[in-house]
Scaffold this active site. Structure first.
Site, PDB file in Angstrom:
ATOM      1  N   HIS A 395       0.835  -1.466  -0.238  1.00  0.00           N
ATOM      2  CA  HIS A 395       0.392   0.108   0.189  1.00  0.00           C
ATOM      3  C   HIS A 395       0.783   0.881   0.498  1.00  0.00           C
ATOM      4  O   HIS A 395       2.097   0.982   0.510  1.00  0.00           O
ATOM      5  CB  HIS A 395      -0.305  -0.434   0.420  1.00  0.00           C
ATOM      6  N   GLU A 397       0.803   4.140   1.827  1.00  0.00           N
ATOM      7  CA  GLU A 397       1.073   4.779   2.856  1.00  0.00           C
ATOM      8  C   GLU A 397       2.392   3.475   3.341  1.00  0.00           C
ATOM      9  O   GLU A 397       3.394   3.453   4.611  1.00  0.00           O
ATOM     10  CB  GLU A 397       0.623   4.124   3.794  1.00  0.00           C
ATOM     11  N   CYS A 423      -6.601   1.341   4.544  1.00  0.00           N
ATOM     12  CA  CYS A 423      -7.220   0.328   5.846  1.00  0.00           C
ATOM     13  C   CYS A 423      -7.054  -0.161   6.953  1.00  0.00           C
ATOM     14  O   CYS A 423      -6.086   0.149   7.769  1.00  0.00           O
ATOM     15  CB  CYS A 423      -6.603  -0.652   3.685  1.00  0.00           C
TER      16      CYS A 423
HETATM   17  N1  LIG Z   1      -5.376   3.543   2.469  1.00  0.00           N
HETATM   18  C1  LIG Z   1      -4.896   2.848   1.293  1.00  0.00           C
HETATM   19  C2  LIG Z   1      -6.120   2.120   0.884  1.00  0.00           C
HETATM   20  C3  LIG Z   1      -5.510   1.350  -0.430  1.00  0.00           C
HETATM   21  N2  LIG Z   1      -4.777   1.410  -1.140  1.00  0.00           N
HETATM   22  C4  LIG Z   1      -4.534   0.546  -1.975  1.00  0.00           C
HETATM   23  C5  LIG Z   1      -4.202  -1.060  -1.740  1.00  0.00           C
HETATM   24  C6  LIG Z   1      -4.306  -1.641  -3.393  1.00  0.00           C
HETATM   25  O1  LIG Z   1      -3.559  -1.322  -4.346  1.00  0.00           O
HETATM   26  C7  LIG Z   1      -5.917  -0.836  -3.950  1.00  0.00           C
HETATM   27  C8  LIG Z   1      -7.440  -1.111  -3.669  1.00  0.00           C
HETATM   28  O2  LIG Z   1      -8.289  -0.489  -3.479  1.00  0.00           O
HETATM   29  P1  LIG Z   1      -9.776  -0.589  -3.598  1.00  0.00           P
HETATM   30  O3  LIG Z   1     -10.238  -0.746  -1.818  1.00  0.00           O
HETATM   31  O4  LIG Z   1     -10.431   0.610  -3.507  1.00  0.00           O
HETATM   32  O5  LIG Z   1     -10.561  -1.838  -4.026  1.00  0.00           O
HETATM   33  P2  LIG Z   1     -10.299  -2.408  -4.994  1.00  0.00           P
HETATM   34  O6  LIG Z   1      -8.872  -1.536  -6.291  1.00  0.00           O
HETATM   35  O7  LIG Z   1     -11.039  -3.599  -5.804  1.00  0.00           O
HETATM   36  O8  LIG Z   1     -11.203  -1.375  -5.858  1.00  0.00           O
HETATM   37  P3  LIG Z   1     -12.599  -0.912  -5.467  1.00  0.00           P
HETATM   38  O9  LIG Z   1     -13.552  -1.831  -4.263  1.00  0.00           O
HETATM   39  O10 LIG Z   1     -13.248   0.059  -4.906  1.00  0.00           O
HETATM   40  O11 LIG Z   1     -13.372  -1.381  -6.798  1.00  0.00           O
HETATM   41  O12 LIG Z   1      -5.550   0.180  -3.463  1.00  0.00           O
HETATM   42  C9  LIG Z   1      -3.609   1.833  -0.938  1.00  0.00           C
HETATM   43  O13 LIG Z   1      -2.313   2.150  -0.738  1.00  0.00           O
HETATM   44  N3  LIG Z   1      -3.138   2.554   0.545  1.00  0.00           N
END
Ligand SMILES: Nc1ccn([C@H]2C[C@H](O)[C@@H](COP(=O)(O)OP(=O)(O)OP(=O)(O)O)O2)c(=O)n1
Length: 513
Positions: A395, A397, A423
């Site tokens: 991620h 962070e 997250c």
């Molecule tokens: N604070 C955050 C939140 C998420 N991510 C990253 C981890 C994953 O690479 C991606 C996950 O994002 P989503 O939860 O939006 O999941 P999806 O990419 O599947 O999109 P969605 O479920 O909204 O369609 O973002 C991150 O780096 N830092």
């Protein structure tokens, strides 16, 4: 020489044995830290070179105190990005007393050895000689008016052209460029196909603008966005582009970039510059500095004093835009996230960023060294959990904390700016690392998906959360928008006045009612 420096050619100065070439343009040469490949079939992404260049331009616009604007008019404000092993180790901008190159020497000293420096203007000879002396590897600069301005300026004594000092400086800088070991050049790459369209679409869908839509269904998102971006674009073209093409050619000549003045190179150069400026204006517009929204703390447990620990809105927005730019380097096929960590030192220092200094930054990507297709890329919609991305992607962070360039000090205020709600994997990391404040959006807060959830953010204690929300003291977004457009108020103002106005008038932390 002209042919070697062709804008359309793929030039590798090192291979060319051309470390001291007067300039070079690298085209379509992707440089990546993590998966070093072109991600065909995925969203377009920013090249590292363009990311560093954009961040240098953006750093030039770091909100400053009015007194700093009264600086010597011949010396233009300059942003600087310092890169070591393709990782950002410094984000700076000049101050009222010091140029960006001087700040680099003060802050990084001999650690500058082997670094690449991206300046938003060609540094003056005094800065150039010091960074060359420090043993930097490469110096790239934006090919418009240099730090020691060569533009005809009514504040400069000589009325017909740039001052004699500016000309002497340009000659000295040119000589330093030609005789020095580091490669001093203009590095610009054409944007990936459809990049600006992609940035526009994703900006309108980003958490910050969508939050406004959620809270105010009458908000005319598209109309607002287009108008806001139009104004930003106008401002930034004025700062970063020389509108008169002949004047631009004259400056390129004086900076020893005469080969750029020939066509088709000149047209391509200007097109690349305009594309990057448009991208910057678009990303900036996704965290708009008006409409009554900002980063506010709604922690009811906090006293007024704690809530007042928040940054001025202009600075918080500035850092979030840095994170948004980083997000366009994502390796996630769908969701780009960027994070940047800053700390506030004990006292204001010589940097144009005041007491703030960079701790680290990152974006979501597969583990360092992995190749494209080494790991799964599907999301929750894929039934087979084995081929989902979530257990593999690092991620934003996590990357920012892992590859930090400075340690987090227990007794200093450290802040993370992340483009998406942290997250459950990251919340304990942020707290454990000693980060004191989180600036983010909370659209995903409380969401639970099969492989990633956002439940811990809401109940996180001991870290102050400044989420993007309506300022309870402001009028509704629609009212504000209509009145600002009609009265040509905020929209007609220069960006810096506008930032300043925001800083002084609205301190951030306002308790949600
Ligand atoms: N604070 C955050 C939140 C998420 N991510 C990253 C981890 C994953 O690479 C991606 C996950 O994002 P989503 O939860 O939006 O999941 P999806 O990419 O599947 O999109 P969605 O479920 O909204 O369609 O973002 C991150 O780096 N830092």
């Amino acid at each position: 020489m002209a042919a070697n420096n062709s804008f359309q050619m793929k030039i590798d100065p090192e291979e060319n044995g051309g470390r001291n070439h007067s300039f070079s343009v690298v085209t379509n040469r992707e440089v990546s830290t993590q998966t070093d490949h072109s991600m065909q079939g995925h969203s377009p992404r920013l090249s590292k070179v363009n990311l560093f260049t954009l961040l240098s331009l953006w750093m030039e616009l770091f909100p400053m105190k009015r007194v700093d604007q009264e600086n010597d008019k011949q010396v233009k404000r300059t942003g600087l990005v310092i890169v070591h092993n393709m990782k950002i180790t410094g984000l700076h901008c000049s101050s009222s007393e010091l140029h960006a190159g001087q700040i680099a020497v003060i802050k990084h000293g001999s650690w500058l050895k082997g670094c690449d420096l991206y300046f938003s203007r060609k540094p003056c000879s005094s800065c150039l000689k010091m960074v060359v002396n420090a043993g930097v590897n490469k110096i790239s600069y934006w090919p418009a008016d240099p730090e020691m301005s060569l533009l005809q300026n009514e504040t400069v004594s000589s009325s017909s052209s740039s001052s004699p000092d500016a000309k002497l400086d340009a000659n000295a800088a040119e000589r330093l460029k030609s005789n020095s070991r580091p490669h001093v050049c203009v590095l610009l790459q054409p944007l990936a196909f459809n990049m600006n369209q992609f940035v526009e679409e994703t900006s309108m869908k980003c958490d910050f603008l969508q939050k406004i839509v959620c809270l105010d269904p009458s908000f005319q998102l598209e109309e607002f966005f287009i108008e806001y971006r139009k104004q930003r674009l106008k401002d930034y073209e004025k700062i970063f582009l020389i509108s008169n093409e002949e004047a631009h050619k004259g400056i390129l000549m004086k900076m020893g970039l005469e080969n750029f003045c020939e066509n088709p190179y000149f047209t391509s150069l200007r097109q690349n510059m305009k594309d990057l400026i448009l991208l910057l204006a678009t990303v900036d517009s996704s965290v708009p500095g008006c409409a009554g929204y900002g980063f506010h703390c709604r922690d009811t447990q906090l006293g007024d004093e704690d809530r007042d620990q928040g940054l001025p809105q202009g600075i918080a927005r500035h850092c979030m835009v840095q994170a948004k730019l980083l997000a366009y380097r994502t390796e996630d096929p769908k969701t780009g996230v960027g994070a940047v960590i800053w700390a506030e030192g004990k006292s204001s220092n010589c940097d144009g960023t005041g007491a703030m200094y960079l701790i680290g930054c990152g974006y979501n990507a597969y583990p360092v060294g992995s190749e494209y297709a080494d790991f799964p890329q599907m999301d929750d919609r894929q039934k087979d959990r084995e081929i989902r991305k979530f257990r593999y992607i690092i991620h934003a962070e996590q990357n920012a904390i892992t590859f930090r360039c400075k340690e987090i000090q227990e007794d200093e205020k450290t802040m993370i700016f992340v483009t998406k709600c942290p997250c459950d994997e990251c919340v304990p990391l942020i707290k454990g690392a000693g980060i004191k404040q989180i600036y983010t959006g909370d659209l995903d807060s409380k969401k639970v998906k099969a492989d990633i959830s956002y439940q811990k953010f809401g109940s996180l204690q001991c870290v102050h959360k400044f989420t993007w929300q309506r300022n309870p003291e402001a009028s509704s977004v629609t009212e504000q928008h209509t009145s600002t457009v009609k009265a040509n108020g905020f929209f007609g103002k220069h960006h810096r006045d506008f930032e300043e106005e925001l800083q002084t008038s609205k301190r951030s932390c306002v308790q949600e009612k």
